[in-house]
Design a protein around this motif. Sequence first.
Motif, PDB file in Angstrom:
ATOM      1  N   GLU A  95       3.867  11.390 -13.254  1.00 45.32           N
ATOM      2  CA  GLU A  95       5.262  11.307 -13.169  1.00 45.32           C
ATOM      3  C   GLU A  95       5.764   9.929 -13.244  1.00 45.32           C
ATOM      4  OE1 GLU A  95       3.190  12.522 -10.487  1.00 45.32           O
ATOM      5  OE2 GLU A  95       3.649  12.114  -8.957  1.00 45.32           O
ATOM      6  N   ASN A 185       7.814   1.267  -8.545  1.00 48.85           N
ATOM      7  CA  ASN A 185       7.299   2.591  -7.990  1.00 48.85           C
ATOM      8  C   ASN A 185       6.948   2.028  -6.397  1.00 48.85           C
ATOM      9  OD1 ASN A 185       6.185   5.018  -6.836  1.00 48.85           O
ATOM     10  ND2 ASN A 185       4.350   4.748  -8.098  1.00 48.85           N
ATOM     11  N   PRO A 187       6.872   2.103  -2.243  1.00 46.42           N
ATOM     12  CA  PRO A 187       6.501   3.300  -1.192  1.00 46.42           C
ATOM     13  C   PRO A 187       7.653   3.931  -1.005  1.00 46.42           C
ATOM     14  CG  PRO A 187       6.291   1.065  -0.054  1.00 46.42           C
ATOM     15  CD  PRO A 187       6.553   0.914  -1.577  1.00 46.42           C
ATOM     16  N   TYR A 188       7.724   5.404  -0.706  1.00 45.40           N
ATOM     17  CA  TYR A 188       9.056   6.148  -0.469  1.00 45.40           C
ATOM     18  C   TYR A 188       8.681   7.259   0.195  1.00 45.40           C
ATOM     19  CZ  TYR A 188       7.563   8.380  -4.935  1.00 45.40           C
ATOM     20  OH  TYR A 188       6.629   9.035  -5.769  1.00 45.40           O
ATOM     21  N   ALA A 208       1.407   1.240   0.284  1.00 43.09           N
ATOM     22  CA  ALA A 208       1.879   1.778  -1.302  1.00 43.09           C
ATOM     23  C   ALA A 208       2.711   3.015  -1.078  1.00 43.09           C
ATOM     24  CB  ALA A 208       0.691   1.613  -2.161  1.00 43.09           C
ATOM     25  N   GLU A 239      11.601   4.562  -8.853  1.00 42.44           N
ATOM     26  CA  GLU A 239      10.832   5.652  -8.569  1.00 42.44           C
ATOM     27  C   GLU A 239      11.240   5.953  -7.289  1.00 42.44           C
ATOM     28  OE1 GLU A 239       6.928   6.797 -10.242  1.00 42.44           O
ATOM     29  OE2 GLU A 239       6.435   8.110  -8.497  1.00 42.44           O
TER      30      GLU A 239
HETATM   31  N1  GLN Z   1       4.298   9.827  -5.723  1.00 40.39           N
HETATM   32  C1  GLN Z   1       3.321   9.615  -4.494  1.00 40.39           C
HETATM   33  C2  GLN Z   1       3.246  10.882  -3.966  1.00 40.39           C
HETATM   34  O1  GLN Z   1       3.836  11.300  -3.007  1.00 40.39           O
HETATM   35  C3  GLN Z   1       3.765   8.561  -3.569  1.00 40.39           C
HETATM   36  C4  GLN Z   1       3.741   7.439  -4.200  1.00 40.39           C
HETATM   37  C5  GLN Z   1       4.956   6.159  -3.716  1.00 40.39           C
HETATM   38  O2  GLN Z   1       5.265   6.334  -2.525  1.00 40.39           O
HETATM   39  N2  GLN Z   1       5.118   5.295  -4.625  1.00 40.39           N
HETATM   40  O3  GLN Z   1       1.974  11.467  -4.068  1.00 40.39           O
END
Ligand code: GLN
Length: 279
Positions: A95, A185, A187-188, A208, A239
């Motif tokens: 993604e 991108n 951490p989220y 991360a 992202e």
């Molecule tokens: N996309 C990832 C996931 O939830 C998380 C990566 C991120 O936090 N940048 O699997």
Amino acid sequence: MIPPTPDRPDALLREASARIGREDAEPLLAHALGRDRAWLFAHATDPVAAESAAAFRALVERRATGEPVAYLTGHRGFWTLDLKVTPDTLIPRPETELLVELALARIEPGMPARVADLGTGSGAIALAIASERPLAAVVATDVAKATLAVAVANAQALGLDNVWFRRGDWDQALGGDRFDLIASNPPYVAEGDPHLEQGDLRHEPPRALSSGADGLDAIRTIVSAAPRHLVPGGWLLLEHGLEQGAAVRALLAQAGMVDVQTARDLEHRDRVTLGRMPA
Ligand code: GLN
């Protein structure tokens, strides 16, 4: 005495697929044999050396306990690149290629541009952009020394000499510099989100993945610093999680950005929000 019948790729794959699934068994067998996936099918009935078969079975055991395939093989494809990954780096996700596409659409080919990738990890975003835009000067940052070493190794292996690496937390690695485009991108995932206890995420660097109670701490830091590090008209692309589009658009608008929009990934989930400084 009759010597034992040697293992063959087809039988090894059948045995392992019952345990970990074919999709994971194939790259692990290719890795154990030092071949690519196509070779496995062209040589399905060839004898396999006993040590290679044992090495493969050990990898299958580790996979069965949850270790990510990419950490077991040490690499993962992203964009057009084959990247080294280690437990010090997030495993690049398909993604995130959406973020690369959106960035490339805003970096004119054949023109110099200054680009930054914050929290580069394995270098995925920075190296994909650098490979597609040879005239762009790409700065890739990461807070962790061991992580940055992987990104540097990837740049060297790919022969990309238009990427510069800097260690530091988010905008702090940028000094007083300004860019035409900043991508990240970060951490989220919200701390305590049950997804962190599932699948590959259990083995990836927590820094991360997760960022504060609502997952938006790193994004807030990056957005609030972005106006100091973008030229007029410069773009910020982030992202984020599928339920964070509205919140991230609001942050960009608060920071004075215009043309704020959210793009959806191949599975139609809100995934990247972008905006630019007024020209
Ligand atoms: N996309 C990832 C996931 O939830 C998380 C990566 C991120 O936090 N940048 O699997």
